[in-house]
Design an enzyme around this catalytic site. Structure first.
Site, PDB file in Angstrom:
ATOM      1  N   HIS A  42      -6.743  -0.058  -4.740  1.00  0.00           N
ATOM      2  CA  HIS A  42      -6.012   0.998  -4.193  1.00  0.00           C
ATOM      3  C   HIS A  42      -6.930   1.595  -3.170  1.00  0.00           C
ATOM      4  O   HIS A  42      -8.221   1.913  -3.040  1.00  0.00           O
ATOM      5  CB  HIS A  42      -5.831   2.197  -5.033  1.00  0.00           C
ATOM      6  CG  HIS A  42      -4.862   1.812  -6.258  1.00  0.00           C
ATOM      7  ND1 HIS A  42      -5.271   1.205  -7.391  1.00  0.00           N
ATOM      8  CD2 HIS A  42      -3.413   2.123  -6.316  1.00  0.00           C
ATOM      9  CE1 HIS A  42      -4.381   1.137  -8.151  1.00  0.00           C
ATOM     10  NE2 HIS A  42      -3.172   1.715  -7.491  1.00  0.00           N
TER      11      HIS A  42
ATOM     12  N   ASP B  81      -3.126  -1.094  -3.019  1.00  0.00           N
ATOM     13  CA  ASP B  81      -1.908  -0.147  -2.931  1.00  0.00           C
ATOM     14  C   ASP B  81      -2.224   1.117  -2.596  1.00  0.00           C
ATOM     15  O   ASP B  81      -3.198   1.729  -2.532  1.00  0.00           O
ATOM     16  CB  ASP B  81      -1.482  -0.045  -4.557  1.00  0.00           C
ATOM     17  CG  ASP B  81      -0.795  -1.531  -5.098  1.00  0.00           C
ATOM     18  OD1 ASP B  81      -1.012  -2.526  -4.445  1.00  0.00           O
ATOM     19  OD2 ASP B  81      -0.146  -1.482  -6.074  1.00  0.00           O
TER      20      ASP B  81
HETATM   21 ZN   LIG Z   1       0.705   2.546  -6.423  1.00  0.00          ZN
END
Ligand SMILES: [Zn+2]
Length: 250
Positions: free
Chosen positions: A219, A74
């Site tokens: 992430h 992400d």
């Molecule tokens: Zn996010």
């Protein structure tokens, strides 16, 4: 040999079950005209009133009993960290899903094309990563539609998955993403790598929590992700040695 696995099913991974678009015609035998029967009232469906579109709940796990994991990344793309993640995925023959922030994607069009060219899925994570629960319906639509446009320009096809920032879903976000042709994907394994708790903690959290069908949240953008990259370097070969494969669901 490759561990790359194509998405297992084209059908919705997790349906809301009772909200499916079941057609009355498919569950009822064709009516046989009977000369003695009283005239039937007209069908209840009115062409002036469209049937509401069913809105899916987020998918949190894959419906798999095999050792199959969906790796999701992400908040990218990030010019420093995303290429490092791509190199690792290439090394292990893993296909992943990148939930991209639209304004980052617009800043890094070459990187977005590279992600797509390597076979990963581009997915929609809004334009500015806001809390969608605080936005108007028009603002939510703008966040999602602008991002889908940028991703479509890079990949040649529109994204099919959407993830709300922070996993903070709202009815408006779910309905809007459905209107724009996307399904919502959550996650089942969150090592909280964004908080930079240390590489070993990220690694341990993933390895302790993963099971068949897990959707893992990591992430590659939104800050210094060197701990995440070091954790991927540590845990990916362990999962592979344990017999896990990786998929980017369609
Ligand atoms: Zn996010």
């Amino acid at each position: 040999m490759t561990l790359l696995t194509v998405g297992a099913c084209g059908a919705p991974l997790v349906g809301s079950g009772d909200a499916g678009p079941a057609s009355p015609a498919s569950s009822t035998p064709a009516a046989v005209p009977s000369p003695s029967a009283a005239p039937e009232p007209a069908p209840v469906l009115s062409p002036a009133k469209p049937v509401p579109r069913a809105v899916d709940d987020p998918v949190y796990e894959l419906p798999s009993t095999d050792k199959l994991v969906a790796l999701t990344l992400d908040d990218g793309p990030d010019p420093t960290h995303t290429p490092a993640v791509l190199a690792l995925l290439r090394k292990y023959g893993i296909r992943a899903t990148f939930f991209l922030v639209g304004e980052n994607a617009a800043d890094q069009p070459g990187l977005v094309r590279e992600i797509a060219a390597e076979g990963h899925h581009l997915a929609n994570h809004t334009w500015t990563h806001p809390d969608l629960r605080r936005l108007s319906e028009a603002q939510v639509r703008d966040e999602l539609a602008r991002t889908s446009d940028v991703l479509q320009a890079a990949a040649g096809k529109p994204p099919t998955w959407f993830r709300a920032p922070g996993g903070d879903w709202s009815p408006v976000a779910l309905r809007t993403s459905s209107d724009l042709g996307m399904r919502p994907m959550g996650w089942s394994v969150d090592p909280r790598d964004w908080a930079r708790p240390g590489t070993s903690l990220i690694t341990d959290r993933v390895l302790k929590a993963v099971r068949p069908g897990s959707i893992v949240l990591n992430h590659d953008g939104g800050g210094d992700r060197s701990q995440t990259i070091a954790a991927l370097r540590a845990y990916l070969p362990v999962l592979i040695d344990d017999g896990y494969g990786f998929t980017a669901p369609r």
